[in-house]
Design an enzyme around this catalytic site. Structure first.
Site, PDB file in Angstrom:
ATOM      1  CG  ASP A  21      42.712 -54.640 -11.721  1.00  0.00           C
ATOM      2  OD1 ASP A  21      42.024 -53.974 -10.937  1.00  0.00           O
ATOM      3  OD2 ASP A  21      43.664 -55.362 -11.378  1.00  0.00           O
ATOM      4  CD  GLU A  23      42.144 -49.908 -10.310  1.00  0.00           C
ATOM      5  OE1 GLU A  23      41.747 -49.955  -9.131  1.00  0.00           O
ATOM      6  OE2 GLU A  23      42.794 -50.833 -10.840  1.00  0.00           O
TER       7      GLU A  23
END
Length: 520
Positions: free
Chosen positions: A231, A268
């Site tokens: 993330d 990401e």
């Protein structure tokens, strides 16, 4: 003599049956191998509820593994499952635990074992850009300036405006003071890029880095996962320190490979291709957000002529950085409006979006519910509504933690109903996934854009080990007949087609929002 001929005939028939059986097996054999296969993203809280408390959980997810296997999925990516004060769980309070709403450590270990029995890999969200402000590390660091956890976070004194403004610039903001948050009862501020409840971790601290390695090793060894979705991978260090970001992920990967040599890492990085590319050395798989936006934009505009050209440009660029890169392609995810809503609830366009995703190069990710046409627009809770398994009164696994606004029984047919409807979104996805999984050219093949002088068409050739497929998608709302061109020479065999598509002596017919695939 009669018996001899009878025996010979039986032998010939038996051989013919065996050969046909082998041919059928070869036609049905899955050739894709993860991480080049299809991955399915799950928000556990909304997926499948096993105990009737209204929240999806790990046991519910385990019970649906056969469904995922049948769909053709080769891996799952789970949004955060660790203890957290929020519904989304991107603010972790214990990196070694399972949120009690979801189950226990033992439940998760059973899930990974059952997934692996079905050759389904397990990827978990690893949220290490920040922790929760309720994490014991932060609570102790906030109470005590001399705590060993103080260096796990980023601090400044509120009397130093220069530090607040320039000490940890984001690159995206001319004034980043909004990222600094006051510590109650203190003269200090702490840095939290996303918001005050998510204080950034300080990766300049060797102790913090060692802690992160320990967390990664725990999930790979004790919990049996196959890799991580990282993330906010771009925000480990500020935007003014991109090389530090790139080096960190190379360092992290090398440490994880000591534990699991084939560990899978997908990052990401919300950015155009030129910003994304340098991350590929440390994160060999990265989400191709740019292509997801391109596909949606092309469908809404009714123009497909530039899709393959753009994809080829991006992938050729990436291959120069890391020839073994994995292009994690998506239509939408938990941070974006659902693809069907982006396409103004046009089911025909959404089906074609799936066809584009699953015939272009890449290792596709599906967002849970995409395959049954779930809809949703921000705020985030509304793009994470419960999966519809069956009709009301029959659905024993539907989560009820939130009352849906978009994906309701009035707007989405549940999976059980769609399984019975050969024209459903579910069967569209299942057919396309199977088509891709069983064909090496669609799974591994290179991409050669083809110009058919019709701006509504997206045409390209996929080539692998001597096999060539010409893929043509019609992004317009009207059927299109195109004359055969020199680029189409030799592609005479129909490999796949939507209803209404066909090859004729001098032309190829493609229905509105339809697809045809021709083979040499």
């Amino acid at each position: 003599m009669k018996n001899y001929f009878s025996f010979s005939l039986k032998l010939v028939l038996l051989l013919a049956v065996l050969l046909v059986g082998q041919f059928v097996k070869a036609q049905n054999r899955q050739v894709s191998q993860w991480p080049r296969g299809v991955t399915y993203e799950i928000f556990v809280q909304s997926f499948a509820d096993s105990n009737g408390d209204g929240k999806g959980d790990i046991k519910g997810m385990t019970a649906k593994l056969d469904y995922l296997k049948d769909l053709g999925v080769e891996a799952v990516w789970l949004m955060p499952i660790s203890p957290s004060p929020s519904y989304h769980k991107y603010d972790v309070t214990d990196y070694y635990g399972i949120h009690p709403d979801y189950g226990t450590v033992q439940d998760f270990q059973e899930f990974t074992r059952e997934a692996h029995k079905r050759n389904i890999k397990v990827v978990v969200d690893l949220v290490i850009n920040h922790s929760s402000s309720k994490h014991p590390w932060f609570l102790e660091a906030a109470r005590n300036m001399d705590s060993p956890y103080r260096e796990y976070y980023v601090w400044t004194h509120k009397s130093d405006p220069q530090t607040q403004k320039e000490g940890r610039p984001t690159g995206a903001d001319s004034d980043n003071t909004r990222h600094w948050h006051p510590l109650e009862g203190s003269d200090y501020l702490y840095y939290g890029y996303f918001y005050g409840g998510m204080p950034d971790l300080n990766f300049d601290s060797p102790k913090l880095r060692d802690e992160i390695f320990k967390i990664g090793r725990f999930w790979l060894t004790q919990m049996g996962v196959d890799g991580f979705r990282l993330d906010a991978a771009r925000h480990i260090f500020p935007d003014e320190r991109p090389q530090d970001n790139h080096r960190w992920w190379e360092y992290f990967r090398s440490e994880m490979q000591k534990v699991k040599s084939d560990v899978y890492l997908v990052g990401e990085v919300w950015a155009p291709a030129d910003v994304v590319a340098p991350y590929l050395k440390g994160l060999p798989a990265l989400f191709n957000f740019e292509m997801g936006w391109t596909i949606a934009g092309a469908l809404n505009a009714g123009r497909g002529d530039s899709i393959a050209i753009k994809h080829a440009r991006i992938t050729n660029y990436y291959s120069k950085i890391n020839p073994q890169f994995i292009d994690a392609t998506i239509l939408s995810n938990h941070d974006q409006n659902r693809i069907l809503s982006t396409l103004n609830n046009d089911v025909a366009k959404a089906k074609l979006a799936a066809a584009l995703l699953l015939t272009l190069p890449g290792s596709p990710y599906l967002y849970y519910g995409e395959e049954i046409g779930m809809t949703g627009k921000k705020p985030d809770e509304r793009i994470r509504e419960p999966f519809l398994w069956d009709a009301p009164g029959k659905d024993k696994h539907r989560a009820t933690w939130i009352k849906p606004k978009f994906s309701t029984d009035a707007t989405v047919a549940p999976l059980a109903a769609q399984k019975k409807d050969k024209n459903s979104m579910f069967h569209n996805y299942k057919t396309l996934i199977s088509l891709r999984n069983k064909n090496k050219a669609l799974t591994y093949g290179s991409l050669v854009p083809v110009n058919l002088e019709n701006k509504a068409l997206s045409a390209f050739v996929r080539v692998y080990e001597g096999e060539s497929l010409l893929v043509i998608h019609n992004l317009s709302g009207v059927a299109t007949s195109i004359p055969k061109t020199p680029e189409m020479a030799g592609f005479g065999q129909v490999y796949f087609k939507d209803k209404g598509a066909g090859v004729y002596k001098t032309a190829v017919q493609i229905p509105a929002f339809g697809t045809i695939i021709l083979k040499k």
